[in-house]
Enzyme design. Structure first.
Site, mmCIF file in Angstrom:
data_model
loop_
_atom_site.group_PDB
_atom_site.id
_atom_site.type_symbol
_atom_site.label_atom_id
_atom_site.label_comp_id
_atom_site.label_asym_id
_atom_site.label_seq_id
_atom_site.Cartn_x
_atom_site.Cartn_y
_atom_site.Cartn_z
ATOM 1 C CE1 TYR A 152 -4.294 1.335 -0.059
ATOM 2 C CE2 TYR A 152 -3.452 2.842 1.607
ATOM 3 C CZ TYR A 152 -4.431 2.480 0.695
ATOM 4 O OH TYR A 152 -5.537 3.283 0.534
ATOM 5 C CE LYS A 192 -7.383 5.940 1.166
ATOM 6 N NZ LYS A 192 -8.508 6.693 0.562
HETATM 7 P P1 NAD Z 1 -13.229 3.045 -7.281
HETATM 8 O O1 NAD Z 1 -12.171 2.840 -8.300
HETATM 9 O O2 NAD Z 1 -14.567 2.525 -7.594
HETATM 10 O O3 NAD Z 1 -13.314 4.574 -6.864
HETATM 11 C C1 NAD Z 1 -12.206 5.437 -6.870
HETATM 12 C C2 NAD Z 1 -12.696 6.725 -7.462
HETATM 13 O O4 NAD Z 1 -11.672 7.720 -7.449
HETATM 14 C C3 NAD Z 1 -13.151 6.582 -8.926
HETATM 15 O O5 NAD Z 1 -14.477 6.995 -9.050
HETATM 16 C C4 NAD Z 1 -12.221 7.505 -9.681
HETATM 17 O O6 NAD Z 1 -12.855 8.123 -10.785
HETATM 18 C C5 NAD Z 1 -11.892 8.498 -8.583
HETATM 19 N N1 NAD Z 1 -10.715 9.309 -8.909
HETATM 20 C C6 NAD Z 1 -9.397 8.918 -9.038
HETATM 21 N N2 NAD Z 1 -8.644 9.957 -9.413
HETATM 22 C C7 NAD Z 1 -9.476 11.030 -9.527
HETATM 23 C C8 NAD Z 1 -9.301 12.389 -9.918
HETATM 24 N N3 NAD Z 1 -8.099 12.870 -10.256
HETATM 25 N N4 NAD Z 1 -10.386 13.216 -9.932
HETATM 26 C C9 NAD Z 1 -11.612 12.735 -9.589
HETATM 27 N N5 NAD Z 1 -11.845 11.463 -9.224
HETATM 28 C C10 NAD Z 1 -10.783 10.617 -9.200
HETATM 29 O O7 NAD Z 1 -12.648 2.366 -5.940
HETATM 30 P P2 NAD Z 1 -13.202 2.363 -4.431
HETATM 31 O O8 NAD Z 1 -12.559 1.186 -3.804
HETATM 32 O O9 NAD Z 1 -14.681 2.509 -4.427
HETATM 33 O O10 NAD Z 1 -12.518 3.669 -3.801
HETATM 34 C C11 NAD Z 1 -13.229 4.698 -3.165
HETATM 35 C C12 NAD Z 1 -12.515 5.145 -1.901
HETATM 36 O O11 NAD Z 1 -12.551 4.089 -0.941
HETATM 37 C C13 NAD Z 1 -11.051 5.515 -2.086
HETATM 38 O O12 NAD Z 1 -10.739 6.611 -1.245
HETATM 39 C C14 NAD Z 1 -10.335 4.275 -1.559
HETATM 40 O O13 NAD Z 1 -9.032 4.577 -1.144
HETATM 41 C C15 NAD Z 1 -11.253 3.929 -0.415
HETATM 42 N N6 NAD Z 1 -11.124 2.566 0.126
HETATM 43 C C16 NAD Z 1 -11.215 1.477 -0.695
HETATM 44 C C17 NAD Z 1 -11.104 0.201 -0.156
HETATM 45 C C18 NAD Z 1 -11.184 -1.015 -1.029
HETATM 46 O O14 NAD Z 1 -10.724 -2.090 -0.622
HETATM 47 N N7 NAD Z 1 -11.765 -0.951 -2.214
HETATM 48 C C19 NAD Z 1 -10.901 0.042 1.237
HETATM 49 C C20 NAD Z 1 -10.812 1.180 2.027
HETATM 50 C C21 NAD Z 1 -10.925 2.444 1.483
HETATM 51 O O1 0WE Z 2 -7.430 2.609 -1.336
HETATM 52 C C1 0WE Z 2 -7.405 1.559 -1.945
HETATM 53 C C2 0WE Z 2 -7.090 1.531 -3.414
HETATM 54 C C3 0WE Z 2 -6.200 2.662 -3.784
HETATM 55 C C4 0WE Z 2 -5.645 2.691 -5.170
HETATM 56 C C5 0WE Z 2 -5.735 1.675 -6.108
HETATM 57 C C6 0WE Z 2 -5.160 1.842 -7.354
HETATM 58 C C7 0WE Z 2 -5.186 0.755 -8.412
HETATM 59 C C8 0WE Z 2 -4.939 1.257 -9.802
HETATM 60 C C9 0WE Z 2 -4.946 3.831 -5.497
HETATM 61 N N1 0WE Z 2 -4.375 3.991 -6.697
HETATM 62 C C10 0WE Z 2 -4.466 3.022 -7.632
HETATM 63 N N2 0WE Z 2 -3.830 3.221 -8.824
HETATM 64 C C11 0WE Z 2 -3.969 2.388 -9.865
HETATM 65 O O2 0WE Z 2 -3.330 2.573 -10.924
HETATM 66 N N3 0WE Z 2 -7.647 0.397 -1.256
HETATM 67 C C12 0WE Z 2 -7.781 0.464 0.183
HETATM 68 C C13 0WE Z 2 -7.675 -0.942 -1.884
HETATM 69 C C14 0WE Z 2 -6.308 -1.534 -1.753
HETATM 70 O O3 0WE Z 2 -5.316 -1.145 -2.582
HETATM 71 C C15 0WE Z 2 -4.161 -1.793 -2.150
HETATM 72 C C16 0WE Z 2 -4.449 -2.574 -1.037
HETATM 73 C C17 0WE Z 2 -5.829 -2.391 -0.766
HETATM 74 C C18 0WE Z 2 -6.597 -3.010 0.349
HETATM 75 C C19 0WE Z 2 -2.872 -1.710 -2.668
HETATM 76 C C20 0WE Z 2 -1.874 -2.458 -2.073
HETATM 77 C C21 0WE Z 2 -2.139 -3.227 -0.965
HETATM 78 C C22 0WE Z 2 -3.421 -3.295 -0.435
#
Ligand code: NAD
Ligand code: 0WE
Length: 265
Positions: free
Chosen positions: A159, A166
């Protein structure tokens, strides 16, 4: 009547049906909120329009917004102000680091540029959106919500720089809460467990991570975007009127575990 009836909400971060922001929109709509959306690029507009339509929302309230642009952020609230006299809820569900930042060791992968981009998009954007939204949110029991991950406070392999971003985001939630509390605006975060969204699907070893979560979680499973959505609806509603500056975990309990043994260890 739903517990968000009469609330006007802007949701930033829908990219697909699996997005956490989609689960949040579904819960908000079910509880009676009116919802406007932004989308990052033209490519995503169609998907967000479909969601808005499916949830019975006004499909005129869709705005393009790349959060790295102050002009685009300001334009969103200028446009929204033509339709709504105020804003009750702002959801920030955005995170991004260049892909090469999320693989390999921390020192090996981190770069000045990767640091700058990940912090700009994943952390500063919350302050930028809050700053621009503030005039529309003042004096109406409003709420701002951001999505974070436990790697803000504990080391999670790969990560990397996103953990730093974060940590900054969570600190931003507290500073915003202190600053905007007197205006009647609450600011909170949900720390979600690993969910297979677009942002997660591309991550090497994501399956391993979900397997770990199933083993470690007191509930022995991962969480759904519906569960995150329900908590988001609560935190952004008047039911949570006494809560601000907090990070609430929706992770099936994974974060409470200090050590986990395999069955056969
Ligand atoms: P997702 O890919 O569905 O959503 C990520 C969003 O970020 C997308 O809608 C993308 O368009 C937007 N984004 C990225 N760069 C951008 C920019 N420059 N301008 C505007 N929008 C932008 O993935 P998700 O998992 O739903 O992520 C949503 C949030 O939840 C993020 O903050 C992520 O870190 C957090 N999160 C995700 C997880 C997981 O496991 N999926 C766990 C904890 C927290
Ligand atoms: O916040 C996230 C995802 C964040 C994320 C994911 C991507 C994938 C594609 C940010 N940037 C990018 N850029 C890309 O090009 N999570 C909490 C999900 C997540 O992402 C990980 C995790 C977990 C959980 C990445 C490494 C290790 C664990």
């Amino acid at each position: 009547m739903g517990f968000m009836a009469g609330k006007k909400a802007l949701i930033v971060g829908v990219a697909s049906d699996r997005s956490i922001a989609t689960g949040i929109a579904e819960a908000f709509a079910r509880e009676g909120a009116e919802i406007a959306f932004t989308y990052q690029t033209d490519k995503l507009r169609g998907r967000v329009e479909k969601l808005s339509d499916r949830l019975g929302q006004n499909t005129d309230l869709l705005f393009q917004c790349d959060v790295t642009s102050d002009e685009e952020i300001d334009a969103v609230f200028a446009e929204l102000g033509k339709h709504w006299d105020g804003l009750d809820v702002l959801v920030h569900s955005v995170g991004f680091a260049p892909r090469d930042q999320l693989a390999g060791g921390f020192t090996e992968s981190i770069t000045r540029e990767g640091y700058a981009i990940s912090h700009d998009i994943s952390a500063y954007s919350l302050a930028a959106l809050a700053k621009s939204a503030q005039p529309m949110m003042t004096g109406r029991d409003a709420a701002i919500l951001a999505l974070t991950y436990d790697a803000a406070v504990k080391v999670v392999p790969n990560y990397n720089v996103m953990g730093l971003a974060k940590a900054s985001l969570e600190a931003c939630v507290r500073f915003l809460a202190a600053d905007l509390g007197p205006e009647g605006i609450r600011v909170n975060a949900i720390s979600a467990g690993a969910v297979k969204t677009l942002a997660a699907a591309g991550i090497g070893g994501f399956r391993k991570m979900q397997n770990y979560a199933v083993k470690a979680a007191p509930l022995r499973r991962t969480v759904t975007i519906e569960e995150i959505g329900n908590t988001a609806a609560f935190l952004c509603s008047d039911l949570a009127s006494g809560i601000t500056g907090e990070t609430t975990f929706v992770d099936a309990g994974v974060n409470i575990m200090g050590m986990v043994f395999d069955e056969d260890d």
